[in-house]
Design a protein around this motif. Structure first.
Motif, PDB file in Angstrom:
ATOM      1  N   THR A  89       0.700  -1.448  -0.216  1.00 36.07           N
ATOM      2  CA  THR A  89       0.009  -0.095   0.140  1.00 36.07           C
ATOM      3  C   THR A  89       0.909   1.297   0.182  1.00 36.07           C
ATOM      4  OG1 THR A  89       0.043   0.148   2.343  1.00 36.07           O
ATOM      5  CG2 THR A  89      -1.944  -1.220   1.366  1.00 36.07           C
ATOM      6  N   MET A  90       0.509   2.368  -0.084  1.00 39.03           N
ATOM      7  CA  MET A  90       1.096   3.631  -0.191  1.00 39.03           C
ATOM      8  C   MET A  90       2.006   3.786   1.379  1.00 39.03           C
ATOM      9  SD  MET A  90       2.178   6.155  -1.753  1.00 39.03           S
ATOM     10  CE  MET A  90       1.042   6.865  -2.831  1.00 39.03           C
ATOM     11  N   ALA A  91       1.089   3.228   2.439  1.00 39.77           N
ATOM     12  CA  ALA A  91       1.904   3.223   3.636  1.00 39.77           C
ATOM     13  C   ALA A  91       2.957   2.176   3.574  1.00 39.77           C
ATOM     14  CB  ALA A  91       0.976   2.955   4.797  1.00 39.77           C
ATOM     15  N   GLY A  92       2.700   1.353   2.965  1.00 39.20           N
ATOM     16  CA  GLY A  92       4.017  -0.034   2.835  1.00 39.20           C
ATOM     17  C   GLY A  92       5.008   0.389   1.957  1.00 39.20           C
ATOM     18  N   HIS A  93       4.919   1.248   1.038  1.00 37.48           N
ATOM     19  CA  HIS A  93       6.042   1.902   0.434  1.00 37.48           C
ATOM     20  C   HIS A  93       6.605   3.043   0.957  1.00 37.48           C
ATOM     21  CE1 HIS A  93       5.760   0.248  -3.802  1.00 37.48           C
ATOM     22  NE2 HIS A  93       4.498   0.472  -3.660  1.00 37.48           N
ATOM     23  N   ASP A  94       5.922   3.778   2.052  1.00 39.84           N
ATOM     24  CA  ASP A  94       6.559   4.793   2.805  1.00 39.84           C
ATOM     25  C   ASP A  94       7.567   4.247   3.931  1.00 39.84           C
ATOM     26  OD1 ASP A  94       5.326   6.780   1.438  1.00 39.84           O
ATOM     27  OD2 ASP A  94       3.731   7.213   2.863  1.00 39.84           O
ATOM     28  N   LEU A  95       6.839   2.889   4.338  1.00 40.26           N
ATOM     29  CA  LEU A  95       7.624   2.346   5.606  1.00 40.26           C
ATOM     30  C   LEU A  95       8.919   1.703   4.720  1.00 40.26           C
ATOM     31  CD1 LEU A  95       8.063   1.360   8.435  1.00 40.26           C
ATOM     32  CD2 LEU A  95       6.791  -0.704   7.619  1.00 40.26           C
ATOM     33  N   LEU A  96       9.083   1.158   3.841  1.00 41.23           N
ATOM     34  CA  LEU A  96       9.985   0.646   3.021  1.00 41.23           C
ATOM     35  C   LEU A  96      10.991   1.477   2.775  1.00 41.23           C
ATOM     36  CD1 LEU A  96      11.512  -1.988   1.981  1.00 41.23           C
ATOM     37  CD2 LEU A  96      10.399  -1.628  -0.129  1.00 41.23           C
ATOM     38  N   ASP A  97      10.486   2.754   2.371  1.00 39.18           N
ATOM     39  CA  ASP A  97      11.373   3.713   1.787  1.00 39.18           C
ATOM     40  C   ASP A  97      12.421   4.269   3.089  1.00 39.18           C
ATOM     41  OD1 ASP A  97      10.531   3.903  -0.884  1.00 39.18           O
ATOM     42  OD2 ASP A  97       9.317   5.360  -0.779  1.00 39.18           O
ATOM     43  N   THR A  98      11.586   4.131   4.251  1.00 41.96           N
ATOM     44  CA  THR A  98      12.285   4.571   5.305  1.00 41.96           C
ATOM     45  C   THR A  98      13.382   3.683   5.664  1.00 41.96           C
ATOM     46  OG1 THR A  98      10.427   5.768   6.307  1.00 41.96           O
ATOM     47  CG2 THR A  98      11.981   5.238   8.009  1.00 41.96           C
ATOM     48  N   MET A  99      13.089   2.336   5.465  1.00 46.89           N
ATOM     49  CA  MET A  99      13.960   1.058   5.843  1.00 46.89           C
ATOM     50  C   MET A  99      14.909   0.891   4.816  1.00 46.89           C
ATOM     51  SD  MET A  99      11.002  -1.187   7.757  1.00 46.89           S
ATOM     52  CE  MET A  99      11.812  -2.274   8.485  1.00 46.89           C
ATOM     53  N   ARG A 100      14.837   1.269   3.701  1.00 47.50           N
ATOM     54  CA  ARG A 100      15.433   0.745   2.521  1.00 47.50           C
ATOM     55  C   ARG A 100      16.797   0.872   2.448  1.00 47.50           C
ATOM     56  NH1 ARG A 100      13.259  -0.240  -2.270  1.00 47.50           N
ATOM     57  NH2 ARG A 100      11.803   1.373  -1.808  1.00 47.50           N
ATOM     58  N   SER A 101      17.529   2.059   2.759  1.00 44.95           N
ATOM     59  CA  SER A 101      18.754   2.603   2.919  1.00 44.95           C
ATOM     60  C   SER A 101      19.596   1.593   3.847  1.00 44.95           C
ATOM     61  CB  SER A 101      19.029   4.096   2.859  1.00 44.95           C
ATOM     62  OG  SER A 101      20.393   4.275   3.113  1.00 44.95           O
ATOM     63  N   SER A 102      20.597   0.968   3.605  1.00 46.52           N
ATOM     64  CA  SER A 102      21.345   0.434   4.579  1.00 46.52           C
ATOM     65  C   SER A 102      21.820   1.344   5.819  1.00 46.52           C
ATOM     66  CB  SER A 102      22.298  -0.402   4.249  1.00 46.52           C
ATOM     67  OG  SER A 102      21.823  -1.570   3.512  1.00 46.52           O
ATOM     68  N   PRO A 103      22.599   2.267   5.343  1.00 44.61           N
ATOM     69  CA  PRO A 103      23.209   3.208   6.475  1.00 44.61           C
ATOM     70  C   PRO A 103      21.917   3.773   7.024  1.00 44.61           C
ATOM     71  CG  PRO A 103      23.887   3.760   4.148  1.00 44.61           C
ATOM     72  CD  PRO A 103      22.935   2.709   4.043  1.00 44.61           C
ATOM     73  N   ILE A 104      20.940   4.260   6.449  1.00 49.00           N
ATOM     74  CA  ILE A 104      19.786   4.851   7.583  1.00 49.00           C
ATOM     75  C   ILE A 104      19.050   3.765   8.200  1.00 49.00           C
ATOM     76  CG2 ILE A 104      17.451   5.784   7.034  1.00 49.00           C
ATOM     77  CD1 ILE A 104      18.212   7.415   4.739  1.00 49.00           C
ATOM     78  N   TRP A 105      19.095   2.534   7.647  1.00 50.38           N
ATOM     79  CA  TRP A 105      18.154   1.410   8.449  1.00 50.38           C
ATOM     80  C   TRP A 105      19.394   1.298   9.997  1.00 50.38           C
ATOM     81  CZ3 TRP A 105      14.529  -0.290  10.316  1.00 50.38           C
ATOM     82  CH2 TRP A 105      14.295  -1.567  10.890  1.00 50.38           C
ATOM     83  N   GLU A 106      20.635   1.004   9.513  1.00 52.56           N
ATOM     84  CA  GLU A 106      21.514   0.595  10.554  1.00 52.56           C
ATOM     85  C   GLU A 106      21.630   1.930  11.664  1.00 52.56           C
ATOM     86  OE1 GLU A 106      22.689  -2.059  11.163  1.00 52.56           O
ATOM     87  OE2 GLU A 106      21.727  -2.820   9.332  1.00 52.56           O
ATOM     88  N   THR A 107      21.406   3.258  11.305  1.00 51.72           N
ATOM     89  CA  THR A 107      21.304   4.504  12.049  1.00 51.72           C
ATOM     90  C   THR A 107      20.059   4.111  12.967  1.00 51.72           C
ATOM     91  OG1 THR A 107      22.726   5.800  10.660  1.00 51.72           O
ATOM     92  CG2 THR A 107      21.335   7.079  12.014  1.00 51.72           C
ATOM     93  N   ILE A 108      19.035   3.884  12.211  1.00 53.75           N
ATOM     94  CA  ILE A 108      17.611   3.678  13.188  1.00 53.75           C
ATOM     95  C   ILE A 108      17.938   2.811  14.165  1.00 53.75           C
ATOM     96  CG2 ILE A 108      15.434   2.968  12.721  1.00 53.75           C
ATOM     97  CD1 ILE A 108      15.379   4.391  10.062  1.00 53.75           C
ATOM     98  N   LYS A 109      18.343   1.823  13.918  1.00 48.56           N
ATOM     99  CA  LYS A 109      18.619   0.750  14.822  1.00 48.56           C
ATOM    100  C   LYS A 109      19.450   0.956  15.722  1.00 48.56           C
ATOM    101  CE  LYS A 109      19.524  -2.860  12.117  1.00 48.56           C
ATOM    102  NZ  LYS A 109      19.851  -4.162  11.489  1.00 48.56           N
ATOM    103  N   THR A 110      20.499   1.651  15.615  1.00 51.41           N
ATOM    104  CA  THR A 110      21.469   2.061  16.534  1.00 51.41           C
ATOM    105  C   THR A 110      21.046   3.152  17.718  1.00 51.41           C
ATOM    106  OG1 THR A 110      23.210   1.205  15.048  1.00 51.41           O
ATOM    107  CG2 THR A 110      23.905   2.727  17.092  1.00 51.41           C
TER     108      THR A 110
END
Length: 137
Positions: A89-110
């Protein structure tokens, strides 16, 4: 089941790329001539793997991130699937866009771990903007 955000990220990516989202489900063991205890152990391992994969997909469906996939549970814990072209869904695309980039994803988790924040769907979105600012700043 404990939520596994890396699995959720992979499932969202698989759906976006139109991969078979159920392909990672293991094959249910068949009882043959092995001792009953061996079969029961194999079935237990199968149910755990199936529950992990299906349970995460179920969360994504229930929270409106995926359409075209139905997941039903029987009284004994078996899963049944209805598949009609799974899509984000649009919300699914938005969530994936937030999580897609490995550097951003690792920063989020850290950041979440450092600050003692539990990751939630809303938390990921909020921390994604913070992570982006950190990486760009």
């Amino acid at each position: 089941m404990k939520r596994d955000w890396d699995l959720i990220r992979q499932q969202l990516t698989d759906i976006e790329e139109e991969h078979d989202v159920l392909a990672d489900l293991p094959e249910e063991p068949k009882w043959t001539d092995q001792p009953w205890e061996d079969y029961e152990q194999q079935l237990k391992e199968f149910r755990a793997a199936e529950g992990r994969i299906a349970g995460h997909l179920e969360m994504l469906v229930d929270n409106g991130y995926i359409e075209g996939l139905q997941i039903m549970r029987s009284a004994d814990g078996q899963f049944f699937f209805g598949v009609s072209g799974p899509r984000l869904t649009m919300a699914g695309h938005d969530l994936l866009d937030t999580m897609r980039s490995s550097p951003i994803w690792e920063t989020i988790k850290t950041t979440a771990k450092t600050k003692g924040i539990e990751l939630t769907f809303d938390g990921i979105k909020a921390l994604g903007s913070v992570a982006l600012k950190q990486l760009l700043g």
